[in-house]
Design an enzyme around this catalytic site. Structure first.
Site, short mmCIF file in Angstrom:
data_model
loop_
_atom_site.label_atom_id
_atom_site.label_comp_id
_atom_site.label_asym_id
_atom_site.label_seq_id
_atom_site.Cartn_x
_atom_site.Cartn_y
_atom_site.Cartn_z
N SER A 10 0.80 -1.23 0.10
CA SER A 10 -0.04 -0.15 -0.02
C SER A 10 0.80 1.29 0.10
CB SER A 10 -1.13 -0.03 1.01
OG SER A 10 -0.29 -0.13 2.56
N ARG A 31 7.92 -9.15 -6.41
CA ARG A 31 8.14 -10.59 -6.51
C ARG A 31 6.82 -11.32 -7.17
NH1 ARG A 31 12.83 -12.04 -4.31
NH2 ARG A 31 13.63 -10.93 -2.48
N LYS A 195 6.78 3.25 17.60
CA LYS A 195 5.26 3.63 17.66
C LYS A 195 4.50 2.58 17.44
CE LYS A 195 4.61 4.07 13.21
NZ LYS A 195 3.54 3.61 12.42
N SER A 258 -4.96 2.03 10.85
CA SER A 258 -3.86 1.45 11.30
C SER A 258 -3.90 0.13 11.55
CB SER A 258 -3.76 2.01 12.89
OG SER A 258 -2.51 1.46 13.51
#
Length: 347
Positions: A10, A31, A195, A258
């Site tokens: 992404s 790949r 993080k 996330s």
């Protein structure tokens, strides 16, 4: 100029679109032959950015030589745990096929993580494999989904070379992408990697049904933890207060995009780690970085209670609620770092 992008996930896909918008000739290597064939046929990266059309001018290929030959910039968006293998494979192919990669070819890394075992951050692998080439890390609060939609985003271009950092700043800057420069490569890389651990914790907190108070405390104390480790490893304190630090922490711990937070939510709801990662369907960097961060904590003799608690939950199958209880009932301490002379301030 020609720019090669290594890996068609992404983030690599979204950044290739930014570079195309900035009038560069972009080639993306991957790949997976089926993925490349699908993208070239439909101009959509169905696995990673399924609702966004990719400009037809961007080339996707399995041919690494054709992709990197003649490129002025090579950008790597390879997951951190695979980066060293891709770099070594590339060097092997360069030597075997006598591919000309001039020493002024700039290497950019955008992956975030710390390799398990070696405990190397990406810049250390680039130094080992491509020591003559200028290296830049591009990081900060960003989700590929929003960048691909051209929503306003600010990132950090970090390099020991001021010229290289500013070159990459110019390379990506446009009306929806703002780039700041920073000489602190170690700090920017550690911020981006660590993080993700705290984002996993934030997701677990959400999955357990805890509220905003708990998540705010977790994020804030998490910043304190990663800053302590960063300073021990030679990073600059101010980096952790900026876009690569606090900025990236906020977006990763709170956003619906996330992967680390979403994986944490599933774990907090009782799903085992392996099943949660499978459910997400993409690399969950924080799950690997927890291992590396725990090893670094031991190496540098630093107290990192949140990292330790997450390591126990993920890899020793400890109960998440019990670990939260242990965090809450730890020995009382000052908030300000012990390096500050608190007594003098209170006199």
């Amino acid at each position: 100029m020609k720019i090669a992008v290594m890996a068609a996930g992404s983030w690599g896909t979204a950044l290739s679109m930014v570079l195309h918008d900035n009038a560069h000739d972009v080639c993306v290597w991957a790949r997976n032959r089926e993925q490349v064939a699908s993208i070239n046929a439909t101009h959509i990266n169905h696995k990673y950015l399924k609702d966004i059309e990719i400009p037809k001018e961007i080339t996707f290929t399995n041919d690494m030589k054709a992709c990197i030959e003649g490129a002025k910039v090579i950008l790597f968006s390879v997951p951190a745990q695979q980066l060293s293998h891709v770099l070594n494979d590339m060097m092997t192919q360069i030597e075997k096929e006598a591919i000309d990669i001039p020493e002024d070819t700039i290497m950019i890394n955008v992956s975030k993580g710390i390799e398990i075992g070696s405990l190397r951050i990406p810049s250390q692998w680039f130094e080992a494999v491509f020591p003559q080439h200028p290296f830049v890390v591009l990081s900060g609060p960003s989700h590929a989904e929003e960048v691909a939609l051209k929503l306003p985003t600010a990132l950090v271009s970090a390099s020991q070379s001021k010229e290289a950092a500013e070159f990459v700043q110019d390379l990506f800057a446009n009306d929806y992408m703002r780039i700041y420069t920073n000489p602190d490569v170690v700090g920017v890389e550690l911020s981006g990697a660590l993080k993700n651990i705290i984002a996993l914790g934030a997701g677990i907190s959400d999955g357990l049904g805890y509220g905003d108070n708990a998540k705010a405390a977790l994020i804030t104390r998490g910043i304190s933890e990663i800053t302590q480790l960063g300073i021990k490893m030679g990073a600059n304190l101010s980096t952790f207060k900026g876009l690569a630090g606090v900025g990236d922490m906020i977006v990763t711990c709170t956003s619906q995009h996330s992967r680390n937070r979403r994986c944490g939510i599933l774990i907090g709801q009782g799903m085992p780690l392996d099943e949660a990662i499978k459910e997400i369907g993409m690399v969950v960097e924080g799950a690997y970085t927890v291992k590396s961060a725990f090893a670094l904590k031991e190496k540098y003799h630093i107290e990192m209670p949140i990292t330790t608690a997450l390591y126990e939950v993920l890899y020793h199958h400890q109960n998440a609620r019990e670990q939260v209880n242990q965090l809450m009932t730890r020995q009382k301490k000052h908030e300000i770092d012990e390096s500050v002379t608190l007594t003098n301030q209170w006199q």
